[in-house]
Design a protein around this motif. Structure first.
Motif, mmCIF file in Angstrom:
data_model
loop_
_atom_site.group_PDB
_atom_site.id
_atom_site.type_symbol
_atom_site.label_atom_id
_atom_site.label_comp_id
_atom_site.label_asym_id
_atom_site.label_seq_id
_atom_site.Cartn_x
_atom_site.Cartn_y
_atom_site.Cartn_z
ATOM 1 N N ALA A 124 0.835 -1.206 0.000
ATOM 2 C CA ALA A 124 0.000 0.000 0.000
ATOM 3 C C ALA A 124 0.870 1.256 0.000
ATOM 4 C CB ALA A 124 -0.919 0.014 1.212
ATOM 5 N N ARG A 125 0.495 2.193 -0.822
ATOM 6 C CA ARG A 125 1.188 3.479 -0.872
ATOM 7 C C ARG A 125 0.154 4.576 -1.056
ATOM 8 N NH1 ARG A 125 4.244 0.276 0.567
ATOM 9 N NH2 ARG A 125 6.439 -0.067 0.001
ATOM 10 N N ALA A 126 0.462 5.759 -0.555
ATOM 11 C CA ALA A 126 -0.455 6.885 -0.709
ATOM 12 C C ALA A 126 -0.694 7.157 -2.189
ATOM 13 C CB ALA A 126 0.111 8.128 -0.033
ATOM 14 N N HIS A 127 -1.888 7.615 -2.495
ATOM 15 C CA HIS A 127 -2.208 8.060 -3.852
ATOM 16 C C HIS A 127 -1.118 9.037 -4.301
ATOM 17 C CE1 HIS A 127 -4.229 10.323 -7.036
ATOM 18 N NE2 HIS A 127 -5.117 9.355 -7.105
ATOM 19 N N PRO A 128 -0.664 8.956 -5.537
ATOM 20 C CA PRO A 128 0.469 9.801 -5.965
ATOM 21 C C PRO A 128 0.243 11.300 -5.807
ATOM 22 C CG PRO A 128 -0.569 8.681 -7.840
ATOM 23 C CD PRO A 128 -1.096 8.044 -6.606
ATOM 24 N N ASP A 129 -1.007 11.727 -5.774
ATOM 25 C CA ASP A 129 -1.274 13.158 -5.600
ATOM 26 C C ASP A 129 -1.586 13.538 -4.161
ATOM 27 O OD1 ASP A 129 -0.939 13.658 -8.331
ATOM 28 O OD2 ASP A 129 -3.032 13.161 -8.762
ATOM 29 N N ALA A 130 -1.536 12.561 -3.235
ATOM 30 C CA ALA A 130 -1.927 12.842 -1.849
ATOM 31 C C ALA A 130 -0.955 13.791 -1.164
ATOM 32 C CB ALA A 130 -2.045 11.542 -1.058
ATOM 33 N N VAL A 131 0.336 13.510 -1.246
ATOM 34 C CA VAL A 131 1.315 14.357 -0.559
ATOM 35 C C VAL A 131 1.326 15.772 -1.130
ATOM 36 C CG1 VAL A 131 3.778 14.715 -0.159
ATOM 37 C CG2 VAL A 131 2.744 12.489 0.332
#
Length: 277
Positions: free
Chosen positions: A46-53
């Protein structure tokens, strides 16, 4: 940038209006898995959505605080989220293990108490229980440090395996002073007294929050929804956001605003940041 969506309830509309009117007092609380990060078959991937940060880095300097509240260890959420060392995220706090652990972006420090002894005892018994249950094929154990989880998503019949294990795991947890937290095809065994509602209330009070937004996707987020309801009853406006899924409908029924999964959450964060200028 498109306009902000309109919450479907009056308390939700009041919560959003309060955030827009006084953003410097606003707390935005967010679950991680299913809210900032898409659900995947292997939670270790699992990784944060690429636009989340980028969205959080744009929003965070304009409000009082951003808190990621997760059942994961705080260090894991920081790593999988990519939150460490990001300009603009100095006001970010990660509350791991339902608030038992705390990581602050400004100081890059982690604070955590000693683990509950029942977790080690349960961990030792779980493989044998799964084998005896007959639901072991396709189920697997996730080590979470201060908790341990059993996933059924890979089983031939994930929901049947989930239901078959719920009773035995509840009994096992109780023998060792733990509780079972059900989620999206996962049963987590963890110490009592830890939940996202307690973590959110404590953080909101410490931050002096004048309004609170919380976004989640799973049953473990219901205590945080209840915490926002409590704050609203006591005069602090709030907005409840559901990161929508077909696996859990109870949150959508309780929410003021339903968005389309992590992509919808990220879009909402970006629109809020743009609205605040």
């Amino acid at each position: 940038m498109d306009p902000l969506p309109t919450p479907q309830t009056q308390p939700g509309r009041e919560g959003l209006a309060a955030l827009l009117a006084q953003p410097r007092t606003a707390l935005v609380g967010l679950d991680f898995d299913g809210t900032l990060a898409p659900i995947v078959p292997d939670p270790e991937q699992a990784r944060a959505h690429p636009d989340a940060v980028p969205a959080l880095a744009e929003l965070a300097p304009k409000i009082a605080s951003v808190a990621v509240i997760t059942g994961r260890p705080a260090e894991v959420a920081v790593r999988y989220g990519g939150f460490d060392g990001v300009p603009g995220l100095e006001h970010l706090t990660v509350l791991g293990h339902y608030g038992a652990e705390r990581w602050d972006a400004a100081t890059r420090t982690l604070t955590a108490p000693a683990p509950h002894p029942g977790v080690a005892a349960v961990r030792a018994e779980l493989p044998g229980l799964l084998e005896r249950s007959g639901a072991g094929a396709g189920t697997w154990i996730e080590e979470k440090g201060r908790a341990v989880a059993v996933h059924t998503r890979r089983a031939a019949d994930p929901q049947a395996a989930f239901e078959a294990l719920r009773g035995p795991l509840t009994d096992l947890a109780a023998r060792h002073g733990l509780i079972v937290e059900p989620g999206r095809l996962v049963l987590e065994l963890r110490p009592p007294g830890m939940d996202k509602g307690v973590a959110l209330l404590d953080h909101a009070r410490a931050a002096g929050a004048g309004c609170v937004v919380y976004a989640g996707d799973d049953l473990g987020d219901l205590p945080a929804f209840a915490a926002v309801d409590e704050l609203r009853k006591n005069g602090t406006p709030g907005l409840l956001v559901c990161s929508g899924s077909t696996e859990v409908t109870e949150l959508a029924e309780r929410a003021d605003l339903v968005v389309d999964g992590p992509e919808g959450v990220v879009d909402l964060l970006r629109r809020l940041a743009a609205q605040l200028g």
